[in-house]
Design a protein around this motif. Structure first.
Motif, short mmCIF file in Angstrom:
data_model
loop_
_atom_site.label_atom_id
_atom_site.label_comp_id
_atom_site.label_asym_id
_atom_site.label_seq_id
_atom_site.Cartn_x
_atom_site.Cartn_y
_atom_site.Cartn_z
N LEU A 23 0.84 -1.21 0.00
CA LEU A 23 0.00 0.00 0.00
C LEU A 23 0.87 1.25 0.00
N LEU A 24 1.92 1.26 0.83
CA LEU A 24 2.81 2.41 0.89
C LEU A 24 3.57 2.57 -0.43
N VAL A 25 4.00 1.46 -1.03
CA VAL A 25 4.70 1.53 -2.31
C VAL A 25 3.78 2.11 -3.39
N GLY A 26 2.53 1.65 -3.44
CA GLY A 26 1.58 2.19 -4.42
C GLY A 26 1.27 3.65 -4.17
N PHE A 27 1.19 4.03 -2.90
CA PHE A 27 0.94 5.42 -2.52
C PHE A 27 2.04 6.34 -3.07
N ILE A 28 3.28 6.02 -2.74
CA ILE A 28 4.40 6.88 -3.15
C ILE A 28 4.58 6.86 -4.66
N THR A 29 4.46 5.67 -5.27
CA THR A 29 4.67 5.56 -6.71
C THR A 29 3.64 6.35 -7.51
N SER A 30 2.37 6.25 -7.12
CA SER A 30 1.33 6.96 -7.85
C SER A 30 1.46 8.46 -7.69
N PHE A 31 1.85 8.93 -6.50
CA PHE A 31 2.01 10.37 -6.30
C PHE A 31 3.17 10.92 -7.13
N VAL A 32 4.31 10.20 -7.11
CA VAL A 32 5.47 10.66 -7.90
C VAL A 32 5.13 10.64 -9.39
N PHE A 33 4.46 9.59 -9.85
CA PHE A 33 4.13 9.49 -11.27
C PHE A 33 3.18 10.60 -11.71
N ILE A 34 2.13 10.84 -10.91
CA ILE A 34 1.13 11.82 -11.35
C ILE A 34 1.69 13.23 -11.27
N ARG A 35 2.58 13.52 -10.31
CA ARG A 35 3.20 14.83 -10.26
C ARG A 35 4.13 15.05 -11.45
N PHE A 36 4.86 14.00 -11.82
CA PHE A 36 5.71 14.09 -13.01
C PHE A 36 4.85 14.30 -14.26
N SER A 37 3.72 13.61 -14.32
CA SER A 37 2.84 13.73 -15.49
C SER A 37 2.27 15.14 -15.62
N VAL A 38 1.74 15.70 -14.54
CA VAL A 38 1.12 17.02 -14.63
C VAL A 38 2.16 18.10 -14.90
N ARG A 39 3.37 17.92 -14.42
CA ARG A 39 4.41 18.90 -14.72
C ARG A 39 4.85 18.83 -16.18
N MET A 40 4.84 17.64 -16.75
CA MET A 40 5.12 17.53 -18.18
C MET A 40 4.00 18.16 -19.01
N ARG A 42 2.02 20.56 -17.97
CA ARG A 42 2.11 22.01 -17.77
C ARG A 42 3.21 22.62 -18.63
N ALA A 43 4.33 21.90 -18.78
CA ALA A 43 5.44 22.38 -19.62
C ALA A 43 5.16 22.20 -21.10
N GLN A 44 4.02 21.54 -21.46
CA GLN A 44 3.63 21.33 -22.85
C GLN A 44 4.71 20.58 -23.63
N VAL A 45 5.19 19.48 -23.03
CA VAL A 45 6.17 18.62 -23.69
C VAL A 45 5.46 17.81 -24.77
N ARG A 46 6.00 17.78 -25.95
CA ARG A 46 5.32 17.14 -27.08
C ARG A 46 5.26 15.63 -26.95
N TRP A 47 6.33 15.02 -26.44
CA TRP A 47 6.39 13.56 -26.42
C TRP A 47 5.59 12.95 -25.28
N TRP A 48 5.01 13.81 -24.37
CA TRP A 48 4.24 13.26 -23.25
C TRP A 48 2.75 13.41 -23.54
N PRO A 49 1.96 12.35 -23.33
CA PRO A 49 0.51 12.48 -23.59
C PRO A 49 -0.13 13.50 -22.65
N GLY A 50 -1.12 14.20 -23.18
CA GLY A 50 -1.76 15.27 -22.42
C GLY A 50 -2.86 14.77 -21.51
N ASN A 51 -3.78 15.67 -21.17
CA ASN A 51 -4.89 15.33 -20.29
C ASN A 51 -5.87 14.38 -20.97
#
Length: 360
Positions: A23-40, A42-51
């Protein structure tokens, strides 16, 4: 590597903590992944899928988090907590916690404040959840109760007192001290004893009738907490990204604009009302002057205005002109003419001089 695996089996698997660990591993992993995703995004990176916007509707990631929470919670009850389903459902539940708490501020404010100052509450909620889960993982599950072993009431007492001190510290506005105090017993006790921050709920409840204590809290806020707030802001910007100063198309900005427009219109309405009142007063003066000229004599005992009219329309006219001059904010000067003394208003907007009145 072998030593690490042996420690994992001894402290996690044999202690029946593997579902909580996942549970703790899933908690930390999902938070790190989603923060990385939203920052990509926000930066409008072309190679990263959007919303995810099917049909033009933006779906927040907390919706997916709710799905993982339902999957993990219902799955545990459906399988009676048996292995290996318990481990997988614990991992799913942790992923759901990370996705939902990452938008905790949106749920709290019922507004899209993800990239604003209010959005930092989500980071606080995530850190609190991770630390609390880690405390349970390091300690005993649940709170000192291990299946097949004797309950250790001393450990339960220490954890309970530490949890109470952490809650008091958080109410005093010391977020980092309270969160770290969950992992380090004794740190939250110091925060619970010391003064609260002036903007905290504890200060609003307890320091309203204690001006000296509130003054001490304000002095300590100016001297000590300013540096800590700068360090906290820098760390949060590093973790979650810097918030927008004025978010584009943000509902809060629209509300501020509406309040400013309402104040401006109220000011204009008040100005128009004053101008209308002045016009009505001038019209009433003209009507009274006309009525005074039509009735030079008035019955006795009707008031000072009738006495002025009885003395003559010229004197009443001068009195009305003097009142209009005072109401308009202009100064008065008096000039001596061959026919006697007459009051002549001087139409100068700034110069206000008063000449002593000469009595005949």
């Amino acid at each position: 590597m072998t030593t690490l695996l042996d420690s994992y089996r001894e402290h996690i698997v044999n202690a029946h903590k593997q579902p909580l660990f996942l549970l703790l591993v899933g908690f930390i992993t999902s938070f790190v992944f989603i923060r990385f995703s939203v920052r990509m995004i926000r930066a409008q990176v072309r190679w990263w899928p959007g919303n995810v916007t099917p049909g033009g509707l933006h779906i927040h990631h907390m919706v997916f988090g709710l799905g993982f929470l339902l999957l993990g919670g219902i799955g545990v009850f459906a399988t009676y907590g048996g292995q290996p389903w318990m481990d997988w459902f614990g991992l799913a539940f942790g992923i759901g916690c990370g996705l939902v708490l990452d938008e905790f501020a949106l749920i709290l404010h019922l507004d899209d404040v993800y990239w604003s100052e209010q959005g930092r509450k989500s980071v606080d909620a995530v850190i609190f959840g991770i630390l609390f889960t880690a405390l349970l993982l390091i300690g005993y599950v649940p709170l000192g109760v291990v299946p097949g072993e004797e309950t250790r009431w001393g450990v339960i007492t220490v954890i309970s007192v530490n949890a109470l001190a952490s809650v008091i510290t958080l109410l005093k506005g010391k977020v980092w001290t309270g969160l770290l105090g969950i992992m380090v017993p004794g740190l939250s006790w110091i925060g619970a004893i010391r003064l609260a921050r002036p903007s905290s709920p504890w200060a609003r409840w307890r320091y309203t009738t204690r001006p000296r204590r509130r003054a001490r809290a304000l002095r300590r806020e100016r001297l000590l907490h300013r540096r800590a707030d700068r360090a906290r802001t820098w760390l949060f910007d590093l973790i979650a990204g810097a918030p927008d100063k004025v978010p584009a198309n943000h509902p809060a900005a629209h509300r501020v604009a509406e309040r400013m427009a309402a104040r401006a219109s109220a000011h204009l309405d008040a100005h128009a009302a004053r101008a209308l009142a002045r016009r009505r007063a001038r019209l009433a003066d003209r009507r009274s002057v006309a009525a005074a000229g039509a009735t030079p004599h008035a019955p006795a005992g009707e008031g000072p205005s009738y006495g002025a009219v009885a003395a003559g329309p010229g004197r009443f006219h001068r009195a009305q002109q003097r009142r209009r001059t005072v109401r308009a904010g202009r100064s008065r000067t008096y000039a001596v003419t061959p026919t006697g003394l007459e009051r002549r208003p001087e139409r100068h907007p700034r110069l206000r001089t008063h000449t002593p009145r000469i009595h005949r």
